[in-house]
Write a protein that holds these residues in place. Structure first.
Motif, PDB file in Angstrom:
ATOM      1  N   SER A  64      -0.911  -2.433   6.839  1.00  0.00           N
ATOM      2  CA  SER A  64      -1.023  -1.166   6.291  1.00  0.00           C
ATOM      3  C   SER A  64      -0.458  -1.210   4.859  1.00  0.00           C
ATOM      4  N   ALA A  65       0.556  -2.009   4.662  1.00  0.00           N
ATOM      5  CA  ALA A  65       1.175  -1.927   3.345  1.00  0.00           C
ATOM      6  C   ALA A  65      -0.048  -2.732   2.254  1.00  0.00           C
ATOM      7  N   ALA A  66      -0.744  -3.493   2.765  1.00  0.00           N
ATOM      8  CA  ALA A  66      -1.684  -4.289   2.085  1.00  0.00           C
ATOM      9  C   ALA A  66      -2.660  -3.408   1.796  1.00  0.00           C
ATOM     10  N   ARG A  67      -2.992  -2.393   2.459  1.00  0.00           N
ATOM     11  CA  ARG A  67      -4.182  -1.496   2.251  1.00  0.00           C
ATOM     12  C   ARG A  67      -3.807  -0.421   1.136  1.00  0.00           C
ATOM     13  N   GLU A  68      -2.511  -0.134   1.261  1.00  0.00           N
ATOM     14  CA  GLU A  68      -2.007   1.106   0.496  1.00  0.00           C
ATOM     15  C   GLU A  68      -1.768   0.598  -0.946  1.00  0.00           C
ATOM     16  N   ALA A  69      -0.918  -0.751  -1.082  1.00  0.00           N
ATOM     17  CA  ALA A  69      -0.738  -1.263  -2.422  1.00  0.00           C
ATOM     18  C   ALA A  69      -1.827  -1.579  -3.171  1.00  0.00           C
ATOM     19  N   THR A  70      -2.069  -1.319  -4.437  1.00  0.00           N
ATOM     20  CA  THR A  70      -2.727  -1.731  -5.304  1.00  0.00           C
ATOM     21  C   THR A  70      -2.435  -2.789  -6.183  1.00  0.00           C
ATOM     22  N   GLU A  71      -1.309  -2.806  -6.739  1.00  0.00           N
ATOM     23  CA  GLU A  71      -0.786  -4.057  -7.403  1.00  0.00           C
ATOM     24  C   GLU A  71      -0.982  -5.402  -6.764  1.00  0.00           C
ATOM     25  N   ARG A  72      -1.338  -6.389  -7.681  1.00  0.00           N
ATOM     26  CA  ARG A  72      -1.578  -7.754  -6.989  1.00  0.00           C
ATOM     27  C   ARG A  72      -0.984  -8.806  -8.198  1.00  0.00           C
ATOM     28  N   PRO A  73      -0.540  -9.730  -8.077  1.00  0.00           N
ATOM     29  CA  PRO A  73      -0.466 -10.237  -6.520  1.00  0.00           C
ATOM     30  C   PRO A  73       0.656  -9.576  -6.165  1.00  0.00           C
ATOM     31  N   LEU A  74       0.524  -9.372  -4.703  1.00  0.00           N
ATOM     32  CA  LEU A  74       1.400  -8.401  -3.957  1.00  0.00           C
ATOM     33  C   LEU A  74       2.271  -9.341  -2.833  1.00  0.00           C
TER      34      LEU A  74
END
Length: 246
Positions: A64-74
């Protein structure tokens, strides 16, 4: 020389797992520089990501966190039991993360307590089955050191995988024996994943030649290994050589 991601043949859908000793975190962060859309995580305890990622999320639900976060690298991890470390995820959780499309996924998959060479114990390393490339690492600087805990993590296991007795000096053949052994550097590699050993810290003419010797010996011992990288991962141009059978 190619970039690190080119030398490892990794791209947008890759899952790269770094194991062994002598530069795992640096390899992961170097790849994150090459692959700015990357997600960085671990299956073991790991030092804090700090400024190596754009954002860190501590969570028990990394999908879920990867889907919601737009910053990369994450950076994704679990809150640690020490102020300087995070906890990693079970390999099955990392598999779920890869299946969700959170790739390229860069995984620290082993611990070595800052030593230069390691052989895994029973149950190590925890490699997710989604891995597409596994990079067993060793530092060329271990050559010439005696087989003791000062330079080697789990020296008794290294002795079991080589003909080296405790306290005797480590030679290039011993490093190659560990990297190429199915219970050493090639342990727990999933079917279908490429194993690309990395001999790191080759930053002088002498260490480059020693690293190339190790690489050639690995290729002689392990027919499944397509190539071995000689690197200096802390440099801007980390790949020194790509050693193949050709």
């Amino acid at each position: 020389m190619p970039t690190l991601s080119e030398a490892l043949d990794v791209g947008g859908d890759s899952v790269v797992v770094a194991v062994g000793a002598g530069g795992k975190k640096t390899l992961v962060y170097s790849l994150a520089d090459d692959l700015p859309d990357a997600v960085v995580t671990a299956t073991v305890k790991t030092p804090k990501f700090g400024g190596k990622v754009e954002r860190t999320v501590l969570t028990d639900d990394p999908v879920s966190a990867a889907r919601e976060a737009t910053e990369r690298p994450l950076g994704l991890a679990r809150d640690g039991d020490r102020s300087d470390r995070y906890l990693g995820y079970d390999p099955a959780v990392v598999d779920d993360l890869a299946e969700s499309g959170a790739t390229p996924l860069l995984v620290k998959g082993d611990g070595a307590r800052t030593r230069l060479l390691k052989a895994p114990k029973e149950g190590e390393p925890p490699i997710p089955s989604a891995a597409t490339v596994v990079t067993p690492l060793a530092s060329v600087r271990v050559v010439g050191h005696p087989l003791t805990e000062e330079a080697v993590h789990r020296p008794k296991r290294v002795a079991e995988l080589t003909d080296l007795a405790a306290g005797n000096d480590i030679r290039p053949k011993h490093v190659a024996d560990v990297l190429a052994h199915p219970d050493g550097g090639l342990k727990n590699i999933p079917d279908g994943a490429d194993a690309v050993p990395v001999v790191n810290m080759a930053d002088t003419d002498e260490t480059v030649e020693t690293a190339r010797e190790i690489a050639e010996r690995v290729l002689e011992r392990a027919p499944s290994v397509p190539r071995v990288l000689v690197t200096r991962l802390i440099h801007d141009d980390p790949v020194v050589d790509v050693v193949t059978r050709d």
